[in-house]
Design an enzyme around this catalytic site. Structure first.
Site, mmCIF file in Angstrom:
data_model
loop_
_atom_site.group_PDB
_atom_site.id
_atom_site.type_symbol
_atom_site.label_atom_id
_atom_site.label_comp_id
_atom_site.label_asym_id
_atom_site.label_seq_id
_atom_site.Cartn_x
_atom_site.Cartn_y
_atom_site.Cartn_z
ATOM 1 N N HIS A 79 -24.630 25.339 28.802
ATOM 2 C CA HIS A 79 -24.997 26.683 29.126
ATOM 3 C C HIS A 79 -24.824 27.615 28.025
ATOM 4 O O HIS A 79 -23.785 27.905 27.328
ATOM 5 C CB HIS A 79 -24.364 27.120 30.435
ATOM 6 C CG HIS A 79 -24.774 26.677 31.745
ATOM 7 N ND1 HIS A 79 -24.294 27.140 32.896
ATOM 8 C CD2 HIS A 79 -25.646 25.563 31.725
ATOM 9 C CE1 HIS A 79 -25.006 26.391 33.914
ATOM 10 N NE2 HIS A 79 -25.704 25.295 33.151
ATOM 11 N N TYR A 208 -23.254 35.318 38.771
ATOM 12 C CA TYR A 208 -22.013 36.105 39.380
ATOM 13 C C TYR A 208 -22.378 37.352 40.050
ATOM 14 O O TYR A 208 -22.964 38.111 39.443
ATOM 15 C CB TYR A 208 -20.780 36.324 38.332
ATOM 16 C CG TYR A 208 -19.999 35.222 37.549
ATOM 17 C CD1 TYR A 208 -20.708 34.765 36.587
ATOM 18 C CD2 TYR A 208 -18.626 34.967 38.046
ATOM 19 C CE1 TYR A 208 -19.991 33.525 36.053
ATOM 20 C CE2 TYR A 208 -18.159 33.689 37.364
ATOM 21 C CZ TYR A 208 -18.790 33.129 36.505
ATOM 22 O OH TYR A 208 -18.093 32.129 35.919
ATOM 23 N N PRO A 299 -10.054 32.206 39.575
ATOM 24 C CA PRO A 299 -11.174 31.404 38.956
ATOM 25 C C PRO A 299 -12.365 32.077 38.316
ATOM 26 O O PRO A 299 -13.250 31.536 37.655
ATOM 27 C CB PRO A 299 -11.523 30.532 39.938
ATOM 28 C CG PRO A 299 -10.981 30.945 41.359
ATOM 29 C CD PRO A 299 -9.786 31.888 40.945
ATOM 30 N N LYS A 303 -11.342 29.982 33.707
ATOM 31 C CA LYS A 303 -10.041 29.567 32.536
ATOM 32 C C LYS A 303 -9.055 28.665 32.922
ATOM 33 O O LYS A 303 -8.520 28.111 31.973
ATOM 34 C CB LYS A 303 -9.551 31.130 32.153
ATOM 35 C CG LYS A 303 -10.421 32.210 31.624
ATOM 36 C CD LYS A 303 -10.744 31.643 30.152
ATOM 37 C CE LYS A 303 -11.901 32.452 29.695
ATOM 38 N NZ LYS A 303 -13.136 31.591 29.330
ATOM 39 N N TYR A 391 -15.583 34.946 27.890
ATOM 40 C CA TYR A 391 -16.147 33.753 28.533
ATOM 41 C C TYR A 391 -16.209 32.332 27.867
ATOM 42 O O TYR A 391 -15.691 31.420 28.667
ATOM 43 C CB TYR A 391 -17.485 34.048 29.285
ATOM 44 C CG TYR A 391 -17.857 33.385 30.454
ATOM 45 C CD1 TYR A 391 -18.651 32.176 30.116
ATOM 46 C CD2 TYR A 391 -17.529 33.646 31.819
ATOM 47 C CE1 TYR A 391 -18.841 31.189 31.251
ATOM 48 C CE2 TYR A 391 -17.931 32.731 32.894
ATOM 49 C CZ TYR A 391 -18.429 31.651 32.829
ATOM 50 O OH TYR A 391 -18.672 30.954 33.839
HETATM 51 P P1 FAS Z 1 -2.632 20.683 38.459
HETATM 52 O O1 FAS Z 1 -2.353 21.519 39.414
HETATM 53 O O2 FAS Z 1 -4.141 20.356 38.266
HETATM 54 O O3 FAS Z 1 -2.017 19.247 38.073
HETATM 55 C C1 FAS Z 1 -0.542 19.081 38.424
HETATM 56 C C2 FAS Z 1 -0.346 17.728 38.736
HETATM 57 O O4 FAS Z 1 1.033 17.482 38.902
HETATM 58 C C3 FAS Z 1 -1.000 17.252 40.143
HETATM 59 O O5 FAS Z 1 -1.657 15.947 39.786
HETATM 60 C C4 FAS Z 1 0.121 17.166 40.894
HETATM 61 O O6 FAS Z 1 -0.039 16.081 41.926
HETATM 62 C C5 FAS Z 1 1.200 16.867 40.070
HETATM 63 N N1 FAS Z 1 2.627 17.269 40.520
HETATM 64 C C6 FAS Z 1 2.943 18.465 41.324
HETATM 65 N N2 FAS Z 1 4.078 18.329 41.706
HETATM 66 C C7 FAS Z 1 4.657 17.266 41.080
HETATM 67 C C8 FAS Z 1 5.987 16.618 41.297
HETATM 68 N N3 FAS Z 1 7.249 17.195 41.837
HETATM 69 N N4 FAS Z 1 6.261 15.367 40.473
HETATM 70 C C9 FAS Z 1 5.184 14.818 39.959
HETATM 71 N N5 FAS Z 1 3.815 15.178 39.916
HETATM 72 C C10 FAS Z 1 3.677 16.380 40.323
HETATM 73 N N6 FAS Z 1 -10.164 26.430 37.557
HETATM 74 C C11 FAS Z 1 -11.188 26.776 37.028
HETATM 75 O O7 FAS Z 1 -11.452 26.901 36.002
HETATM 76 N N7 FAS Z 1 -12.007 27.048 38.007
HETATM 77 C C12 FAS Z 1 -12.142 26.737 39.235
HETATM 78 O O8 FAS Z 1 -13.018 26.830 39.995
HETATM 79 C C13 FAS Z 1 -11.029 26.257 39.897
HETATM 80 N N8 FAS Z 1 -10.729 26.219 41.152
HETATM 81 C C14 FAS Z 1 -9.428 25.599 41.514
HETATM 82 C C15 FAS Z 1 -9.127 25.715 43.234
HETATM 83 C C16 FAS Z 1 -8.015 25.370 43.577
HETATM 84 C C17 FAS Z 1 -7.838 25.047 45.092
HETATM 85 C C18 FAS Z 1 -6.873 25.332 42.533
HETATM 86 C C19 FAS Z 1 -5.648 25.054 43.185
HETATM 87 C C20 FAS Z 1 -7.076 25.395 41.383
HETATM 88 C C21 FAS Z 1 -8.526 25.844 40.711
HETATM 89 N N9 FAS Z 1 -8.566 25.869 39.117
HETATM 90 C C22 FAS Z 1 -9.750 26.321 38.896
HETATM 91 C C23 FAS Z 1 -7.522 25.909 38.687
HETATM 92 C C24 FAS Z 1 -7.121 24.473 38.103
HETATM 93 O O9 FAS Z 1 -8.543 23.797 37.598
HETATM 94 C C25 FAS Z 1 -6.141 24.267 37.131
HETATM 95 O O10 FAS Z 1 -6.204 25.255 36.343
HETATM 96 C C26 FAS Z 1 -6.062 23.001 36.676
HETATM 97 O O11 FAS Z 1 -6.072 22.111 37.598
HETATM 98 C C27 FAS Z 1 -4.665 23.077 35.694
HETATM 99 O O12 FAS Z 1 -4.389 21.877 35.600
HETATM 100 P P2 FAS Z 1 -2.739 21.462 35.643
HETATM 101 O O13 FAS Z 1 -1.948 22.582 34.827
HETATM 102 O O14 FAS Z 1 -2.939 20.057 34.869
HETATM 103 O O15 FAS Z 1 -2.424 21.490 36.958
HETATM 104 C C1 PHB Z 2 -17.021 26.004 39.612
HETATM 105 O O1 PHB Z 2 -18.194 25.533 39.224
HETATM 106 O O2 PHB Z 2 -16.441 25.514 40.170
HETATM 107 C C2 PHB Z 2 -16.760 27.506 38.927
HETATM 108 C C3 PHB Z 2 -17.682 27.791 37.668
HETATM 109 C C4 PHB Z 2 -17.418 29.013 37.180
HETATM 110 C C5 PHB Z 2 -16.006 29.834 37.695
HETATM 111 C C6 PHB Z 2 -15.417 29.267 38.709
HETATM 112 C C7 PHB Z 2 -15.606 28.160 39.148
HETATM 113 O O3 PHB Z 2 -15.875 30.980 37.213
#
Ligand code: FAS
Ligand code: PHB
Length: 399
Positions: A79, A208, A299, A303, A391
Site C-alpha cells: 500500500h 480510517y 492498534p 504499530k 505510519y
Molecule cells: P504476543 O502476545 O504476540 O506473544 C506472546 C507469546 O508468549 C504468546 O504466544 C503467548 O502464548 C506466550 N506466553 C505468554 N505467557 C507465557 C508464559 N508464561 N510462558 C510461555 N509463553 C508465554 N497489533 C497491530 O499492529 N494491529 C492490530 O490490529 C492488532 N490487533 C490486536 C488484537 C489483540 C486482541 C491483541 C491482544 C493484540 C493486537 N495487536 C495488534 C498487537 C499484537 O499484534 C502484538 O503487538 C504482537 O502480537 C506483539 O507480539 P509479541 O510481543 O511477540 O507478543
Molecule cells: C488490521 O488489518 O488488522 C489492522 C490494520 C490497521 C490497523 C489496525 C489493524 O491500524
C-alpha cells in the site's frame, strides 16, 4: 523440532513464541547463537490468533534479510497510501510520495507466524511447545536460569540471557522487582469489535473513519478477505452484534465508502480492549523485555507487531556483539535505544486514536477540534507528511 531432546543449557532463553520471540530466535540462529523458545501454548493456538494486519518496511526488510519473505512478496498487498474519512468526506494520504517511496504491506500476523514457524522447522530453531509454569530465576545474578514443566516433568534451562517475549500477560515483566519498574498507562474507554469475512474489501487501501457514532476501520487480509473494525463500548458483548447489525453500523460509519462494502457472513468476530502502556526499563540484569511484554499501543497506528520486530532487531544486534566481539555496549544500551522508538510509536498511536475515536467525555468543542484537525490534515502537505512518516514507520536509530 518437536521430538528434539530439550536441552538443559543454552545461550539465550526466549520466553514466548509470538512475533517478538520468533523473530529473535531466527536472528540468533542466523548469527549462530544458541537459543531455545519456551511457549506455553501450541503452534495452532499462536498461529490462530487474529491480530495485526499491517507490516512496516522495517519488518518487511527483516523478513527479507531472514529469507522469510517469499509468501509476503507473493501474497502481501503493498500500500502506497491510506485514507481518512470524516463528516461525509474522504481523502487519501499518498504516503509513498510524502516519504520518498516508503510503503506498508498488508499481510496478517497469522501469515507472519506461519512463515516464522515453517522456517523454524527447516532451520533447527528449537521451540518447546506447551511449556507450563515458566519461571525466571537469578535474573540479577551471574547464572540465570528458567524452570518450566513439559509433559508433566519439571525442567531447568540454564542460560546467559533471557528474552521476555511473552506478551502483556506474561511472566517476564512481573519478574522485575516493583521498585525497579516504572509503568505508564492510558486505558481507553472503548474497544474494537473486529470481523473477518470472505468478501472483497471496499477499497484497495485502508480507510480510517471518524464518525459521530464512533471509529471504523476498513482493512483487509487479501483481495477476497476483508478485516473490518468498529469502535464499541467496553461492556459490549459479541451476542449484541449479529452480522446484520455490524454491517449496518460499519456502512454508516464509513461514510462515502460504506456504499462500497460487500456484506457476507463473518467467520471471526472479537472485541479487543485498547490501552497505551510502557514499562521502563526494558532490561533488568540478564532479562530483556521485548514487544508486548514491555509495551502496548492502541492498534489504530498499526504499530504493535512492528514494535516487537524492532525491539528484537536491536536486542539481537547487542547479543551478537556480546558473543562475537565481547562487547556489552549493545545490550547495555538496549533499553534506552528501544524506548526512544517505543515512545514515538506510543505518541503516534495515542494521537491517531484521539483524532479518530469518539470519547464518552467529548463535548461539541472536542468534536469540532477533531473535525478541524482532520480538515487541516486534508489541506496540509506538512500535516500529511507527519502522519505518513509515522505510519510507515520511523527509521531505526543507530545503536
Ligand atoms: P504476543 O502476545 O504476540 O506473544 C506472546 C507469546 O508468549 C504468546 O504466544 C503467548 O502464548 C506466550 N506466553 C505468554 N505467557 C507465557 C508464559 N508464561 N510462558 C510461555 N509463553 C508465554 N497489533 C497491530 O499492529 N494491529 C492490530 O490490529 C492488532 N490487533 C490486536 C488484537 C489483540 C486482541 C491483541 C491482544 C493484540 C493486537 N495487536 C495488534 C498487537 C499484537 O499484534 C502484538 O503487538 C504482537 O502480537 C506483539 O507480539 P509479541 O510481543 O511477540 O507478543
Ligand atoms: C488490521 O488489518 O488488522 C489492522 C490494520 C490497521 C490497523 C489496525 C489493524 O491500524
Amino acid at each position: 523440532m518437536a521430538d528434539n531432546p530439550i536441552p538443559t543449557r543454552t545461550q539465550v532463553a526466549i520466553v514466548g513464541a509470538g512475533p517478538a520471540g520468533m523473530f529473535l530466535a531466527h536472528l540468533l540462529r542466523k548469527a549462530g547463537i544458541d537459543a531455545v523458545v519456551l511457549e506455553r501454548k501450541d503452534r495452532e493456538y499462536v498461529e490462530g490468533r487474529v491480530r495485526a494486519g499491517v507490516v512496516e518496511q522495517v519488518a518487511v526488510d527483516l523478513m527479507t534479510e531472514l529469507g522469510l519473505d517469499a509468501r509476503l512478496r507473493a501474497e502481501g498487498l503493498v500500500h502506497t497510501g491510506t485514507n481518512l474519512a470524516y463528516d461525509g468526506e474522504i481523502f487519501r494520504v499518498d504516503m509513498a510520495e510524502l516519504t520518498g517511496g516508503k510503503t506498508v504491506t498488508v499481510y496478517g500476523q497469522q501469515e507472519v507466524m506461519k512463515d516464522l514457524f515453517d522456517a523454524a522447522e527447516d532451520r533447527g530453531v528449537q521451540i518447546v511447545w506447551d511449556a507450563e509454569d515458566v519461571a525466571l530465576h537469578e535474573i540479577a545474578g551471574s547464572k540465570p536460569y528458567v524452570t518450566f514443566r513439559k509433559d508433566g516433568a519439571e525442567r531447568r534451562l540454564d542460560c546467559d540471557f533471557i528474552a521476555g517475549c511473552d506478551g502483556y500477560h506474561g511472566v517476564s515483566r512481573p519478574s522485575i522487582p516493583d521498585d525497579v519498574l516504572r509503568t505508564f498507562e492510558r486505558v481507553y474507554p472503548f474497544g474494537w469489535l473486529g470481523v473477518l469475512a470472505d468478501v472483497p474489501p471496499c477499497d484497495h487501501e485502508l480507510i480510517y473513519s471518524n464518525h459521530e457514532n464512533g471509529f471504523a476501520l476498513a482493512s483487509m487480509r487479501s483481495l477476497t478477505r476483508s478485516r473490518y473494525y468498529i469502535q464499541c463500548s467496553l461492556d459490549d458483548e459479541l451476542e449484541a452484534w449479529p452480522d446484520d447489525r455490524f454491517w449496518d453500523e460499519l456502512c454508516l460509519r464509513l461514510g462515502p465508502a460504506g456504499a462500497r462494502v460487500t456484506r457476507g457472513p463473518s467467520f471471526e468476530k472479537s472485541i479487543a480492549p485498547l490501552r497505551s502502556f510502557v514499562t521502563e526499563p526494558m532490561r533488568y540484569g540478564a532479562l530483556f523485555l521485548c514487544g508486548d511484554a514491555a509495551h502496548i499501543v492502541p492498534p489504530t497506528g498499526a504499530k504493535g507487531m512492528n514494535l516487537a520486530v524492532t525491539d528484537v532487531t536491536m536486542l539481537a544486534e547487542g547479543l551478537i556483539d556480546v558473543y562475537r566481539a565481547g562487547s556489552a555496549a549493545g545490550i547495555d544500551g538496549y533499553s534506552q535505544r528501544a524506548l526512544a522508538r517505543v515512545w514515538k510509536a506510543e505518541r503516534f498511536s495515542w494521537w491517531f486514536t484521539g483524532l479518530t475515536h469518539r470519547f464518552p467525555t467529548m463535548d461539541g468543542f472536542d468534536r469540532r477540534m477533531q473535525l478541524a484537525e482532520l480538515a487541516y490534515i486534508r489541506s496540509s502537505r506538512a500535516a500529511q507528511t507527519t502522519l505518513a512518516e509515522n505510519y510507515v514507520g520511523l527509521p531505526l536509530a543507530k545503536a
